[in-house]
Design a protein around this motif. Structure first.
Motif, mmCIF file in Angstrom:
data_model
loop_
_atom_site.group_PDB
_atom_site.id
_atom_site.type_symbol
_atom_site.label_atom_id
_atom_site.label_comp_id
_atom_site.label_asym_id
_atom_site.label_seq_id
_atom_site.Cartn_x
_atom_site.Cartn_y
_atom_site.Cartn_z
ATOM 1 N N LEU A 23 26.328 31.492 34.301
ATOM 2 C CA LEU A 23 25.577 32.557 34.982
ATOM 3 C C LEU A 23 24.289 32.054 35.613
ATOM 4 C CD1 LEU A 23 25.984 35.598 32.545
ATOM 5 C CD2 LEU A 23 27.035 35.249 34.766
ATOM 6 N N LYS A 24 23.790 30.896 35.197
ATOM 7 C CA LYS A 24 22.598 30.281 35.788
ATOM 8 C C LYS A 24 21.368 31.184 35.694
ATOM 9 C CE LYS A 24 25.405 27.715 39.134
ATOM 10 N NZ LYS A 24 25.138 26.368 38.605
ATOM 11 N N LEU A 40 40.725 35.554 42.498
ATOM 12 C CA LEU A 40 39.658 35.801 41.533
ATOM 13 C C LEU A 40 38.316 35.641 42.230
ATOM 14 C CD1 LEU A 40 38.888 36.283 38.539
ATOM 15 C CD2 LEU A 40 38.872 33.804 38.253
ATOM 16 N N LYS A 41 37.424 36.644 42.040
ATOM 17 C CA LYS A 41 36.105 36.588 42.682
ATOM 18 C C LYS A 41 35.045 37.054 41.686
ATOM 19 C CE LYS A 41 34.435 39.842 45.218
ATOM 20 N NZ LYS A 41 34.162 40.846 46.262
ATOM 21 N N VAL A 42 33.919 36.311 41.622
ATOM 22 C CA VAL A 42 32.772 36.680 40.798
ATOM 23 C C VAL A 42 31.536 36.595 41.674
ATOM 24 C CG1 VAL A 42 31.436 36.194 38.737
ATOM 25 C CG2 VAL A 42 33.903 35.748 38.754
ATOM 26 N N ASN A 43 30.787 37.687 41.746
ATOM 27 C CA ASN A 43 29.591 37.751 42.582
ATOM 28 C C ASN A 43 28.399 38.125 41.713
ATOM 29 O OD1 ASN A 43 27.842 37.858 44.730
ATOM 30 N ND2 ASN A 43 28.393 39.948 45.285
ATOM 31 N N TYR A 44 27.415 37.213 41.598
ATOM 32 C CA TYR A 44 26.181 37.521 40.884
ATOM 33 C C TYR A 44 25.038 36.855 41.658
ATOM 34 C CZ TYR A 44 27.475 33.003 38.722
ATOM 35 O OH TYR A 44 27.864 31.712 38.501
ATOM 36 N N PRO A 45 24.514 37.616 42.645
ATOM 37 C CA PRO A 45 23.536 37.071 43.598
ATOM 38 C C PRO A 45 22.451 36.252 42.913
ATOM 39 C CG PRO A 45 24.066 39.330 44.118
ATOM 40 C CD PRO A 45 24.717 39.037 42.823
ATOM 41 N N PRO A 46 22.115 35.133 43.527
ATOM 42 C CA PRO A 46 22.590 34.627 44.829
ATOM 43 C C PRO A 46 23.830 33.742 44.731
ATOM 44 C CG PRO A 46 20.821 33.238 44.075
ATOM 45 C CD PRO A 46 21.002 34.287 43.016
ATOM 46 N N TYR A 47 24.538 33.764 43.561
ATOM 47 C CA TYR A 47 25.666 32.867 43.361
ATOM 48 C C TYR A 47 26.981 33.602 43.611
ATOM 49 C CZ TYR A 47 22.069 30.052 41.143
ATOM 50 O OH TYR A 47 20.922 29.352 40.894
ATOM 51 N N PHE A 48 27.993 32.815 43.987
ATOM 52 C CA PHE A 48 29.277 33.403 44.361
ATOM 53 C C PHE A 48 30.385 32.434 43.965
ATOM 54 C CE2 PHE A 48 32.724 33.902 47.442
ATOM 55 C CZ PHE A 48 33.003 35.254 47.302
ATOM 56 N N PHE A 49 31.429 32.967 43.295
ATOM 57 C CA PHE A 49 32.573 32.146 42.916
ATOM 58 C C PHE A 49 33.846 32.802 43.421
ATOM 59 C CE2 PHE A 49 36.114 31.313 40.005
ATOM 60 C CZ PHE A 49 36.199 29.935 40.077
ATOM 61 N N GLU A 50 34.681 32.041 44.098
ATOM 62 C CA GLU A 50 35.922 32.574 44.645
ATOM 63 C C GLU A 50 37.020 31.539 44.417
ATOM 64 O OE1 GLU A 50 37.200 34.914 48.685
ATOM 65 O OE2 GLU A 50 36.131 33.016 48.910
ATOM 66 N N CYS A 51 38.209 32.073 43.998
ATOM 67 C CA CYS A 51 39.293 31.136 43.679
ATOM 68 C C CYS A 51 40.632 31.765 44.031
ATOM 69 C CB CYS A 51 39.244 30.775 42.191
ATOM 70 S SG CYS A 51 40.611 29.696 41.672
ATOM 71 N N LEU A 52 41.435 31.010 44.812
ATOM 72 C CA LEU A 52 42.830 31.376 45.068
ATOM 73 C C LEU A 52 43.671 30.548 44.112
ATOM 74 C CD1 LEU A 52 44.874 32.985 46.721
ATOM 75 C CD2 LEU A 52 44.919 31.086 48.352
#
Length: 423
Positions: A23-24, A40-52
């Motif tokens: 989570l930083k 799969l997508k995780v958004n926790y500004p300003p960080y962003f994680f996206e995975c196909l």
């Protein structure tokens, strides 16, 4: 522009997949997660994680845990086997990623719609089942009432036929008796000598002269205005006895400094009523409390003190006093009807102010049973019904309800009519 997360880790077995994302230092409440079978997508500004993902997973059976500064995904593979790579080979193709993202969003929306439709279908089926059960109960009740009516009608018919038979039998016996008397008189008249003076024939078809007389009617003395045939003598006698005991039971050790008036519960009751009318509710409570020490079995004292507590928002004390007054006003008779109604309305108002609308409505409708023609209480009971939630209304209907009573002066608290009864 969001920062892409690269320092994630992942592990796999033949059937399971774990993904750990840091989570930083971002607050867990700000994390937004979206997942589907392949995306799969995780958004926790300003960080962003996206995975196909390299292969599809069981989206409905997977889970995500947030804590200790990380997000841990536990996913179940649709087809057992080792992937070796977490990302699909098409992850770098923006067009493919966009299509997969849109496809995942559409599937998610469709799943939500299907779940909502399924819930509505279940709710509709439950409603139908409840209605059918109510109809069955009502039909059974109608059948029971019809059976009772038939039995009563049969008993009444049999009793009427029996009475008619008895009347016919009595008429036959009376007829035979008259014929025998007439025959006896005829034979007697034939034995008299010629020229003798016969007694005049009595008037009337039967030839019988009935003696006149007086009937003395005595009426039973009644304390209550209702006739004896409509009253409940045992309950009324109990009520009169309790009232006499309450007037005579002065249990307080009286102070020599008190005047004769201050030793009289009725004087204290009048004094409390005067304070109540002037708006000095605390003084009224003090007067009623002194009177209760002198005469603890007079229900009017508790009911009036409950009205004062209601004015001062001492709601639990109001409920306690009104309940005590109702206990003392047993058995319920015509003489204490208006007092019972006032106590019920005050207690019902206190319940409503505590947002206990079902209990308040029960007290209002119990008061309405005493005076069912009063329009003001009917209006107030309807206002309380509107405060009930659908589930409360359904529960209350199962209990059965009836309405009616006279409220005195009415005020409004939070949009709800509340009793401010005069003492």
């Amino acid at each position: 522009m969001p920062l892409s997360v690269k320092d994630y880790t992942w592990e796999e077995t033949d059937s399971l997949l774990w993904i750990t994302i840091p989570l930083k230092g971002v607050n867990a409440k700000k994390v937004d997660i979206f997942s589907s079978e392949e995306y799969l997508k995780v958004n926790y500004p300003p960080y962003f994680f996206e995975c196909l993902l390299a292969a599809p997973v069981e989206d409905c059976r997977g889970c995500a845990q947030i804590g200790d500064g990380v997000i841990i995904f536990k996913l179940i593979k649709k087809c057992p086997g080792f992937w070796k790579n977490l990302h699909s080979s098409d992850s770098n193709n923006k067009e493919v990623m966009k299509n997969k993202r849109d496809e995942a969003l559409l599937k998610y929306q469709k799943r939500l719609e299907d779940e909502a439709n399924e819930k509505n279908d279940i709710k509709r089926e439950h409603g139908k089942t409840a209605v059918n059960e109510m109809l069955k109960i009502e039909q059974l009740e109608r059948d029971r009432i019809a059976k009772i009516k038939d039995e009563e009608r049969k008993k009444a018919t049999e009793a009427l036929e029996k009475w008619k038979e008895e009347q016919r039998s009595l008429a036959e016996k009376e007829k035979e008796k008259l014929l025998a008397e007439n025959k006896s008189k005829t034979q007697h008249s034939k034995r008299k000598k010629p020229g003798s003076i016969f007694e005049s024939e009595p008037k009337g078809k039967s030839g019988i002269v009935r003696e006149s007389g007086n009937i003395t009617v005595k009426h039973t003395p009644r304390v209550f205005p209702t006739p004896t045939r409509e009253s409940q003598a045992e309950q009324e006698e109990t009520w009169l006895k309790k009232q006499a005991e309450a007037r005579n039971a002065i249990q307080l050790s009286l102070d020599n400094d008190l005047s004769e008036k201050e030793k009289n519960p009725q004087w204290l009751l009048d004094k409390g009523n005067s304070y109540f009318s002037s708006g000095d509710f605390q003084s009224a409570i003090n007067a009623y409390t002194c009177a209760i020490h002198l005469a603890p079995k007079l229900p009017t004292l508790y009911s009036n003190r409950g009205a004062c507590h209601l004015k001062l928002n001492n709601l639990f004390k109001c409920i306690e006093d009104c309940s005590k007054a109702l206990d003392l006003m047993y058995p319920p008779v015509q003489q204490n009807a208006s007092s019972r109604a006032r106590a019920l309305v005050r207690r019902g108002t206190a319940f409503c102010m505590l947002e206990m609308y079902i209990e308040g409505l029960k007290d209002y409708e119990a008061a309405l049973l005493i005076d069912p023609k009063n329009e003001a209480i009917q209006s107030d009971a309807q206002r309380i019904r509107k405060k009930l939630s659908p589930s409360q209304t359904s529960y209350y209907r199962q209990q059965g309800q009836q309405s009616g009573f006279d409220l005195g002066t009415i005020g409004i608290v939070d949009g709800l009519f509340v009793d401010t009864y005069r003492c």
